[in-house]
Write a protein that holds these residues in place. Structure first.
Motif, PDB file in Angstrom:
ATOM      1  N   ALA A 209      34.564  46.861  55.660  1.00 40.42           N
ATOM      2  CA  ALA A 209      34.438  45.910  56.767  1.00 40.42           C
ATOM      3  C   ALA A 209      34.639  46.604  58.107  1.00 40.42           C
ATOM      4  CB  ALA A 209      35.449  44.774  56.594  1.00 40.42           C
TER       5      ALA A 209
ATOM      6  N   ALA B  67      31.669  40.014  55.157  1.00 38.81           N
ATOM      7  CA  ALA B  67      31.860  39.897  53.705  1.00 38.81           C
ATOM      8  C   ALA B  67      31.625  38.465  53.246  1.00 38.81           C
ATOM      9  CB  ALA B  67      33.268  40.329  53.326  1.00 38.81           C
ATOM     10  N   SER B  68      30.832  38.325  52.197  1.00 39.47           N
ATOM     11  CA  SER B  68      30.699  37.038  51.518  1.00 39.47           C
ATOM     12  C   SER B  68      31.564  37.074  50.269  1.00 39.47           C
ATOM     13  CB  SER B  68      29.237  36.780  51.132  1.00 39.47           C
ATOM     14  OG  SER B  68      28.774  37.779  50.223  1.00 39.47           O
TER      15      SER B  68
ATOM     16  N   GLN C 296      29.062  43.293  52.742  1.00 40.70           N
ATOM     17  CA  GLN C 296      29.528  43.407  51.367  1.00 40.70           C
ATOM     18  C   GLN C 296      29.747  42.037  50.753  1.00 40.70           C
ATOM     19  OE1 GLN C 296      33.676  44.846  50.895  1.00 40.70           O
ATOM     20  NE2 GLN C 296      33.885  44.634  53.119  1.00 40.70           N
ATOM     21  N   ALA C 297      29.758  42.040  49.428  1.00 42.72           N
ATOM     22  CA  ALA C 297      30.098  40.849  48.655  1.00 42.72           C
ATOM     23  C   ALA C 297      31.378  41.146  47.891  1.00 42.72           C
ATOM     24  CB  ALA C 297      28.977  40.501  47.681  1.00 42.72           C
ATOM     25  N   LEU C 298      32.325  40.240  47.970  1.00 44.12           N
ATOM     26  CA  LEU C 298      33.589  40.386  47.252  1.00 44.12           C
ATOM     27  C   LEU C 298      33.482  39.567  45.965  1.00 44.12           C
ATOM     28  CD1 LEU C 298      36.057  39.906  50.243  1.00 44.12           C
ATOM     29  CD2 LEU C 298      34.904  42.000  49.480  1.00 44.12           C
TER      30      LEU C 298
ATOM     31  N   ALA D  95      37.629  47.208  50.351  1.00 45.21           N
ATOM     32  CA  ALA D  95      36.859  46.183  51.061  1.00 45.21           C
ATOM     33  C   ALA D  95      37.153  46.213  52.553  1.00 45.21           C
ATOM     34  CB  ALA D  95      37.172  44.805  50.476  1.00 45.21           C
TER      35      ALA D  95
ATOM     36  N   ALA E 212      38.897  42.569  44.738  1.00 47.31           N
ATOM     37  CA  ALA E 212      39.214  42.543  46.168  1.00 47.31           C
ATOM     38  C   ALA E 212      40.503  41.801  46.491  1.00 47.31           C
ATOM     39  CB  ALA E 212      38.058  41.917  46.954  1.00 47.31           C
TER      40      ALA E 212
END
Length: 280
Positions: free
Chosen positions: A25, A47-48, A31-33, A21, A12
């Motif tokens: 968003a 996003a985390s 989502q998780a980066l 990503a 990301a």
């Protein structure tokens, strides 16, 4: 897919992963980066950020807990690239990831002339063997690097012979990948071949560059031995050197000349041509 699972994106902080990503968003997708350096991760709504490297199995497994669909870019140019990617795939399977969308390469055979195509073959095989669902995105060589092939004297010197290549824009890859990540279900078990709209010889490439930029360019074919000798001046390590030269010898061998309609079928528009890329 579990309704509580999230989508994860690796890479990301790079060109492709960051754009995918951002598309997720903008669509409101949690989502998780997954990044190596959390301080460089983009700050996106929903996003985390989870820190892990491909070769660190424990960190990777922890970072992938609760992930349903994973977008996986290939690792950096490293002697341990294949080993690290296989470790990450094992961690993903153990964490319960259901579906891996892997950014592979157009030709993935164990006997390809191109060094990294062989790595992609091994990675794809590991994903299949893991039991996780998969989608393989198989782009050709990025047209974005063409300007870097041409030196300050306007010479593109390479051992590509009379081979042809269907160069692909990274932006087209991002658009296709974002589309699939937003609705991965229909793409389970499928390979998507991403090429530009034309199969170009290196003579075609330099003519297009000259006409589009107004800067004269010419193609000078090299032997494989000449290519190795010329590139040693750039202080590449042996892996980089082999990868660089084998890119062109694989083209000469006819491995990268195919043209596929997948970009247009998925995005609804024709893939970007080299001329369009250079003049936009």
């Amino acid at each position: 897919m579990n309704a509580q699972s999230v989508t994860a994106v690796t890479g990301a902080t790079g060109f492709l992963g960051s754009r995918i990503a951002r598309a997720l968003a903008e669509a409101g997708r949690p989502q998780a980066l997954i990044v190596r350096d959390a301080s460089r991760a983009p700050r996106l709504s929903g996003a985390s950020v989870r820190q892990a490297e491909y070769g660190d199995s424990l960190a990777a497994r922890a970072a992938l807990e609760g992930v349903g669909t994973l977008f996986m870019v290939s690792g950096g140019e490293d002697p341990r690239r294949q080993q690290n990617q296989l470790a990450f795939i094992r961690a993903a399977a153990r964490a319960g990831v259901e579906h891996v969308v892997y950014l592979s390469f157009l030709t993935t055979t164990p006997d390809s002339r191109f060094t990294y195509a062989r790595v992609h073959h091994a990675t794809e095989a590991a994903i299949v063997d893991s039991g996780m669902a998969h989608t393989f995105l198989r782009p050709n060589i990025y047209m974005d690097i063409v300007p870097y092939w041409i030196n300050s004297a306007g010479v593109l010197a390479a051992p590509a012979g009379n081979g042809r290549v269907s160069l692909i824009s990274r932006r087209d890859i991002c658009e296709v990948a974002s589309h699939i990540m937003l609705d991965p279900g229909p793409w389970r078990g499928r390979s998507v071949h991403l090429t530009g709209p034309q199969s170009l010889s290196f003579h075609d490439i330099v003519v297009t560059v000259s006409e589009a930029t107004g800067r004269p360019a010419r193609y000078v074919p090299q032997t494989e031995e000449e290519a190795y000798e010329a590139r040693r001046a750039f202080a590449m390590d042996e892996l980089e050197l082999e990868a660089s030269v084998s890119t062109f010898t694989a083209i000469a061998a006819g491995e990268f000349g195919q043209v596929y309609p997948d970009v247009e079928e998925i995005t609804g528009h024709r893939a970007t041509s080299l001329r369009e890329f250079l003049t936009r």
